[in-house]
Design an enzyme around this catalytic site. Sequence first.
Site, PDB file in Angstrom:
ATOM      1  N   CYS A  73       5.376  -5.225   8.903  1.00 58.38           N
ATOM      2  CA  CYS A  73       6.527  -4.572   9.525  1.00 58.38           C
ATOM      3  C   CYS A  73       7.608  -5.584   9.889  1.00 58.38           C
ATOM      4  O   CYS A  73       8.801  -5.307   9.736  1.00 58.38           O
ATOM      5  CB  CYS A  73       6.080  -3.784  10.748  1.00 58.38           C
ATOM      6  SG  CYS A  73       5.010  -2.387  10.309  1.00 58.38           S
TER       7      CYS A  73
ATOM      8  N   HIS B 190       2.987   2.746   8.874  1.00 63.29           N
ATOM      9  CA  HIS B 190       3.206   2.284  10.243  1.00 63.29           C
ATOM     10  C   HIS B 190       4.499   2.908  10.759  1.00 63.29           C
ATOM     11  O   HIS B 190       5.441   3.140   9.992  1.00 63.29           O
ATOM     12  CB  HIS B 190       3.342   0.766  10.283  1.00 63.29           C
ATOM     13  CG  HIS B 190       2.064   0.031  10.046  1.00 63.29           C
ATOM     14  ND1 HIS B 190       1.874  -1.251  10.494  1.00 63.29           N
ATOM     15  CD2 HIS B 190       0.934   0.376   9.392  1.00 63.29           C
ATOM     16  CE1 HIS B 190       0.663  -1.660  10.144  1.00 63.29           C
ATOM     17  NE2 HIS B 190       0.085  -0.690   9.468  1.00 63.29           N
TER      18      HIS B 190
ATOM     19  N   GLU C 210       6.985   1.685  12.340  1.00 61.07           N
ATOM     20  CA  GLU C 210       8.182   0.893  12.051  1.00 61.07           C
ATOM     21  C   GLU C 210       8.667   1.115  10.622  1.00 61.07           C
ATOM     22  O   GLU C 210       9.857   1.312  10.379  1.00 61.07           O
ATOM     23  CB  GLU C 210       7.904  -0.605  12.228  1.00 61.07           C
ATOM     24  CG  GLU C 210       7.419  -0.989  13.598  1.00 61.07           C
ATOM     25  CD  GLU C 210       5.901  -1.105  13.673  1.00 61.07           C
ATOM     26  OE1 GLU C 210       5.194  -0.121  13.326  1.00 61.07           O
ATOM     27  OE2 GLU C 210       5.404  -2.159  14.095  1.00 61.07           O
TER      28      GLU C 210
ATOM     29  N   CYS D 120       3.483  -5.992  13.172  1.00 64.46           N
ATOM     30  CA  CYS D 120       2.578  -6.813  12.376  1.00 64.46           C
ATOM     31  C   CYS D 120       3.400  -7.575  11.324  1.00 64.46           C
ATOM     32  O   CYS D 120       4.602  -7.327  11.176  1.00 64.46           O
ATOM     33  CB  CYS D 120       1.530  -5.921  11.709  1.00 64.46           C
ATOM     34  SG  CYS D 120       2.205  -4.896  10.366  1.00 64.46           S
TER      35      CYS D 120
END
Length: 161
Positions: free
Chosen positions: A85, A52, A54, A82
Amino acid sequence: MDDRDFMKLALAEAEAAARQGEVPVGALLVRNGEILCADRNRREGDRNATAHAELLCIRRGCELLGGWRLPGCTLYVTMEPCPMCAGAVINARVERVVFGAYDSRAGAFGSLINLSAYPFNHRPEIVGGVLEEECRRLLSDFFGRLRKRQGPNREDGSGEA
């Protein structure tokens, strides 16, 4: 530069992700007004569920700062993080998170759940909705194109992206 300026740069990362067939999420890690790193979702290309935007920025920020804590850092991301993260944000002691689009399906800083409300040893400041319309439009356009390509008979039978 202000939050909107940094979010525009995160949007550029998200647009690059979309061109690569990735869910269009982009992120920047900023400290003292300086961009430490920028990245975008890479799950499909890296074939890695943890790729991801992040997490990629947090990982790079730790490398650049030489430790697992990210004091004084702000993470800019085009979509609400999410749970995975958000947990990384808390564990890395990111001071502030600024995101664009809220995520009612997996958002962990207020939409579905709010991990910053729990009594963890660190609570980042959360600012949501910065350039929200632009961020949301990029996501909805991406998923609209994906649904058109896949048609109503997806492998899982749901017809949804």
